[in-house]
Design a protein around this motif. Structure first.
Motif, PDB file in Angstrom:
ATOM      1  N   PRO A   1      -3.064 -10.024  -9.467  1.00 18.57           N
ATOM      2  CA  PRO A   1      -2.382 -10.332  -8.221  1.00 18.57           C
ATOM      3  C   PRO A   1      -1.243  -9.361  -7.850  1.00 18.57           C
ATOM      4  O   PRO A   1      -0.106  -9.535  -8.287  1.00 18.57           O
ATOM      5  CB  PRO A   1      -1.838 -11.740  -8.465  1.00 18.57           C
ATOM      6  N   PHE A   2      -1.585  -8.390  -6.999  1.00 18.42           N
ATOM      7  CA  PHE A   2      -0.639  -7.308  -6.693  1.00 18.42           C
ATOM      8  C   PHE A   2       0.539  -7.762  -5.836  1.00 18.42           C
ATOM      9  O   PHE A   2       1.489  -7.018  -5.649  1.00 18.42           O
ATOM     10  CB  PHE A   2      -1.383  -6.152  -6.000  1.00 18.42           C
ATOM     11  N   MET A   3       0.477  -9.010  -5.306  1.00 18.59           N
ATOM     12  CA  MET A   3       1.611  -9.466  -4.491  1.00 18.59           C
ATOM     13  C   MET A   3       2.759 -10.019  -5.348  1.00 18.59           C
ATOM     14  O   MET A   3       3.722 -10.557  -4.811  1.00 18.59           O
ATOM     15  CB  MET A   3       1.132 -10.525  -3.485  1.00 18.59           C
TER      16      MET A   3
ATOM     17  N   GLY B   1       0.789  -1.224   0.000  1.00 21.62           N
ATOM     18  CA  GLY B   1       0.000   0.000   0.000  1.00 21.62           C
ATOM     19  C   GLY B   1       0.820   1.272   0.000  1.00 21.62           C
ATOM     20  O   GLY B   1       0.367   2.300  -0.496  1.00 21.62           O
ATOM     21  N   GLU B   2       2.009   1.237   0.554  1.00 19.31           N
ATOM     22  CA  GLU B   2       2.839   2.448   0.650  1.00 19.31           C
ATOM     23  C   GLU B   2       4.252   2.007   1.004  1.00 19.31           C
ATOM     24  O   GLU B   2       4.452   0.882   1.471  1.00 19.31           O
ATOM     25  CB  GLU B   2       2.286   3.382   1.747  1.00 19.31           C
ATOM     26  N   PRO B   3       5.237   2.888   0.816  1.00 19.93           N
ATOM     27  CA  PRO B   3       6.584   2.531   1.250  1.00 19.93           C
ATOM     28  C   PRO B   3       6.610   2.402   2.771  1.00 19.93           C
ATOM     29  O   PRO B   3       5.790   3.014   3.450  1.00 19.93           O
ATOM     30  CB  PRO B   3       7.439   3.722   0.795  1.00 19.93           C
TER      31      PRO B   3
ATOM     32  N   THR C   1       2.266  -4.164  -5.800  1.00  9.90           N
ATOM     33  CA  THR C   1       2.484  -3.342  -6.997  1.00  9.90           C
ATOM     34  C   THR C   1       1.384  -2.283  -7.036  1.00  9.90           C
ATOM     35  O   THR C   1       1.528  -1.232  -6.436  1.00  9.90           O
ATOM     36  CB  THR C   1       2.481  -4.225  -8.268  1.00  9.90           C
ATOM     37  N   MET C   2       0.273  -2.594  -7.676  1.00  8.60           N
ATOM     38  CA  MET C   2      -0.859  -1.660  -7.773  1.00  8.60           C
ATOM     39  C   MET C   2      -2.139  -2.488  -7.820  1.00  8.60           C
ATOM     40  O   MET C   2      -2.125  -3.618  -8.312  1.00  8.60           O
ATOM     41  CB  MET C   2      -0.772  -0.872  -9.083  1.00  8.60           C
ATOM     42  N   ALA C   3      -3.236  -1.871  -7.387  1.00  7.51           N
ATOM     43  CA  ALA C   3      -4.510  -2.586  -7.381  1.00  7.51           C
ATOM     44  C   ALA C   3      -4.882  -3.071  -8.787  1.00  7.51           C
ATOM     45  O   ALA C   3      -5.364  -4.195  -8.956  1.00  7.51           O
ATOM     46  CB  ALA C   3      -5.605  -1.687  -6.828  1.00  7.51           C
ATOM     47  N   GLU C   4      -4.623  -2.244  -9.794  1.00  6.52           N
ATOM     48  CA  GLU C   4      -4.918  -2.635 -11.189  1.00  6.52           C
ATOM     49  C   GLU C   4      -4.186  -3.907 -11.558  1.00  6.52           C
ATOM     50  O   GLU C   4      -4.587  -4.616 -12.470  1.00  6.52           O
ATOM     51  CB  GLU C   4      -4.454  -1.552 -12.180  1.00  6.52           C
ATOM     52  N   MET C   5      -3.044  -4.129 -10.888  1.00  7.89           N
ATOM     53  CA  MET C   5      -2.174  -5.244 -11.246  1.00  7.89           C
ATOM     54  C   MET C   5      -2.462  -6.510 -10.448  1.00  7.89           C
ATOM     55  O   MET C   5      -1.686  -7.447 -10.498  1.00  7.89           O
ATOM     56  CB  MET C   5      -0.701  -4.848 -11.059  1.00  7.89           C
TER      57      MET C   5
HETATM   58  C1  8LE Z   1       5.877   1.135  -1.837  1.00  8.16           C
HETATM   59  C2  8LE Z   1      -0.898  -2.833  -3.897  1.00  8.16           C
HETATM   60  C3  8LE Z   1      -2.058  -2.345  -3.065  1.00  8.16           C
HETATM   61  C4  8LE Z   1      -3.295  -3.122  -3.409  1.00  8.16           C
HETATM   62  O1  8LE Z   1      -1.748  -2.545  -1.733  1.00  8.16           O
HETATM   63  C5  8LE Z   1      -2.261  -0.875  -3.298  1.00  8.16           C
HETATM   64  O2  8LE Z   1      -2.010  -0.040  -2.431  1.00  8.16           O
HETATM   65  O3  8LE Z   1      -2.720  -0.545  -4.527  1.00  8.16           O
HETATM   66  P1  8LE Z   1      -3.160   0.938  -4.935  1.00  8.16           P
HETATM   67  O4  8LE Z   1      -4.170   1.453  -3.973  1.00  8.16           O
HETATM   68  O5  8LE Z   1      -3.499   0.864  -6.377  1.00  8.16           O
HETATM   69  O6  8LE Z   1      -1.877   1.837  -4.761  1.00  8.16           O
HETATM   70  C6  8LE Z   1      -0.745   1.539  -5.528  1.00  8.16           C
HETATM   71  C7  8LE Z   1       0.368   2.471  -5.159  1.00  8.16           C
HETATM   72  O7  8LE Z   1       0.666   2.344  -3.764  1.00  8.16           O
HETATM   73  C8  8LE Z   1       1.650   2.146  -5.877  1.00  8.16           C
HETATM   74  O8  8LE Z   1       1.690   2.747  -7.153  1.00  8.16           O
HETATM   75  C9  8LE Z   1       2.686   2.682  -4.907  1.00  8.16           C
HETATM   76  O9  8LE Z   1       2.815   4.086  -5.044  1.00  8.16           O
HETATM   77  C10 8LE Z   1       2.067   2.386  -3.558  1.00  8.16           C
HETATM   78  N1  8LE Z   1       2.499   1.089  -3.034  1.00  8.16           N
HETATM   79  C11 8LE Z   1       1.774  -0.040  -2.935  1.00  8.16           C
HETATM   80  N2  8LE Z   1       2.509  -1.014  -2.365  1.00  8.16           N
HETATM   81  C12 8LE Z   1       3.730  -0.481  -2.095  1.00  8.16           C
HETATM   82  C13 8LE Z   1       3.724   0.861  -2.523  1.00  8.16           C
HETATM   83  N3  8LE Z   1       4.798   1.668  -2.398  1.00  8.16           N
HETATM   84  N4  8LE Z   1       5.968  -0.124  -1.395  1.00  8.16           N
HETATM   85  C14 8LE Z   1       4.928  -0.980  -1.499  1.00  8.16           C
HETATM   86  N5  8LE Z   1       5.036  -2.221  -1.063  1.00  8.16           N
END
Ligand code: 8LE
Length: 464
Positions: free
Chosen positions: A274-276, A242-244, A268-272
């Motif tokens: 399986p984001f794990m 979700g965030e760094p 990665t991103m929700a659009e993607m």
């Molecule tokens: C650094 C991946 C998910 C479902 O947890 C999520 O937050 O998806 P969402 O709401 O589309 O936000 C994606 C963005 O959150 C990414 O582009 C990135 O900026 C940030 N993000 C998600 N996971 C990480 C992350 N930034 N580390 C992460 N592990």
């Protein structure tokens, strides 16, 4: 070529499969094979996914026809790198013209099984329509990655993130269910929920925990206020997206120390989803591995969208290898990271993001010719004695000068803070290499994130 486990498009995994309990891998071949051989299997898959998208969506057909890009021509990764990227703005536009899922849905609207969406804090939200079969495949992939983190059937997985449009919680839950875990879909965000979470964690003693990193730290604070040591929850694995944070060294160690658990970064991103597909493992707990046979991850130059060499920094660009609903083909993330290819202690032969994803390009603070990542401030403050646990970064223009103000909480009483302010202010300034005006405030006065933290307030006209 090596026979890869269950490698087909469209994908359907055996829903009863579980690996040998002694194996650290779910799919030993796919996870440990020679990376060149894996890439050789991925390339025709990329072509296949593109052919599917071209045939089933006017979005991709029109986009690629306009630049004379034909799926059949994708016979090398060099050719693939020239496929134009997809942006979030294009998806919003497509959904405005073809509501609600856009003309990149690629399946019948009646086959949509889950609807999720962006939070829409900046403009019209986009809707994610995920097919029934894709949802099963997502669950399988997440189960496989959770296995890699060391989670096993019968473990209790506590999900402490929003259960709503946010895909993070649902994706974690789907994976844990497929893994035959016991899932506790606790959620987050409602009034009084954090102290109830503390109570449930203390009673249920789950093995694994999923949330955003800021929320885990919030939970630790609330536990301490209630005189409960978060180590008593007995958590073994905490995985975050979700965030760094999970890859920001001092944030990571703060979570590890508070809970006594292994911290795993993923996402990665929700659009993607399986984001794990970018995730650390039990044997390689730092950074994130790029599970290239689930999603094709590229790290690219943010202007040309060509991949940068291993060792270099760039922006992630993602391509689904197994999605039939809203497949993303070269989705531009606008995030920043660095990738490497090295031997991983866990034996998986995937490339790695050693520092995770540091943040979004848009969130980087440009000040007097310098770039500052908000995570650098977080990392610095977390290592400072008497820090109160939360801060804010305010950027404003005074006259013709940009000014950066860092307002941080301290546990010290008023009247005894001058040394703290002096050492933290000057330390931060030399750490960041830019001038900082440092202020301190009482602990527990700045807002805590229940989801993703927003600590930067940029008051400058030109960035509004
Ligand atoms: C650094 C991946 C998910 C479902 O947890 C999520 O937050 O998806 P969402 O709401 O589309 O936000 C994606 C963005 O959150 C990414 O582009 C990135 O900026 C940030 N993000 C998600 N996971 C990480 C992350 N930034 N580390 C992460 N592990």
């Amino acid at each position: 070529m090596t026979q890869m486990e269950e490698w087909a498009f469209p994908t359907r995994y055996d829903q009863d499969y579980l690996p040998d309990p002694e194996s650290p891998y779910w799919f030993p071949v796919r996870e440990t094979m020679d990376p060149e051989e894996r890439d050789a299997a991925v390339l025709p898959r990329l072509r296949e996914v593109m052919e599917y998208a071209y045939a089933n969506s006017s979005f991709y057909k029109d986009k690629w026809d306009a630049v004379d890009c034909k799926p059949a021509d994708i016979t090398s990764f060099e050719a693939f790198e020239q496929v134009p990227v997809v942006t979030k703005a294009e998806m919003r536009e497509s959904q405005a013209d073809h509501p609600p899922f856009g003309n990149y849905l690629c399946i019948e609207p009646t086959d949509v099984h889950h609807i999720h969406g962006t939070s829409g804090t900046t403009g019209q939200p986009t809707a994610f329509g995920i097919g029934r079969r894709d949802w099963e495949v997502i669950a399988d992939n997440h189960a496989r990655i959770l296995w890699g983190m060391g989670v096993r059937p019968g473990d209790t997985v506590f999900v402490a993130a929003l259960f709503s449009l946010y895909l993070g919680s649902w994706g974690a839950m789907a994976g844990a269910e497929r893994l035959r875990c016991r899932v506790l879909p606790f959620g987050a965000g409602a009034q009084g929920m954090t102290s109830r979470a503390v109570n449930w964690l203390a009673r249920l003693k789950p093995t694994a925990f999923y949330a955003t990193p800021s929320y885990a730290l919030r939970l630790a604070e609330v536990a301490e206020q209630e005189k409960i040591d978060p180590r008593e929850f007995g958590l073994k694995v905490m995985f975050f997206s979700g965030e760094p944070g999970a890859s920001v060294p001092k944030v990571r160690s703060a979570i590890e120390e508070a809970f006594g658990a292994t911290v795993i970064d993923c996402g990665t991103m929700a659009e993607m989803t399986p984001f794990m597909s970018a995730s650390a493992t039990a044997g390689t707990p730092d950074g994130m591995l790029l599970w290239q046979d689930i999603v094709w991850h590229e790290v690219c130059d943010p202007e040309t969208f060509r991949t940068v060499p291993y060792g270099d920094e760039g922006t992630p660009v993602y391509t689904h290898l197994e999605r039939t609903s809203q497949p993303m083909i070269r989705l531009a993330s606008n995030d920043l990271t660095r990738w490497v290819m090295e031997d991983n202690p866990c034996g998986r032969t995937y490339p790695k993001l050693p520092q995770g994803v540091y943040g979004r390009i848009d969130d980087m603070i440009h000040i007097r010719g310098e770039n500052v990542y908000p995570t650098e401030v977080d990392n610095y403050l977390r290592g400072v004695d008497d820090y109160g646990g939360e801060h804010q970064i305010i950027v404003r223009r005074t006259g013709s000068m940009d000014e950066m103000i860092v307002r941080a909480e301290t546990t010290l009483p008023e009247g005894q803070r001058s040394d703290f302010e002096q050492r933290t202010g000057s330390g931060l300034q030399s750490f960041l290499g830019v001038r900082v005006t440092f202020e301190s405030v009482d602990a527990n006065t700045l807002e805590r994130a229940e989801h993703k933290s927003r600590r930067v307030v940029d008051e400058r006209e030109h960035t509004r």
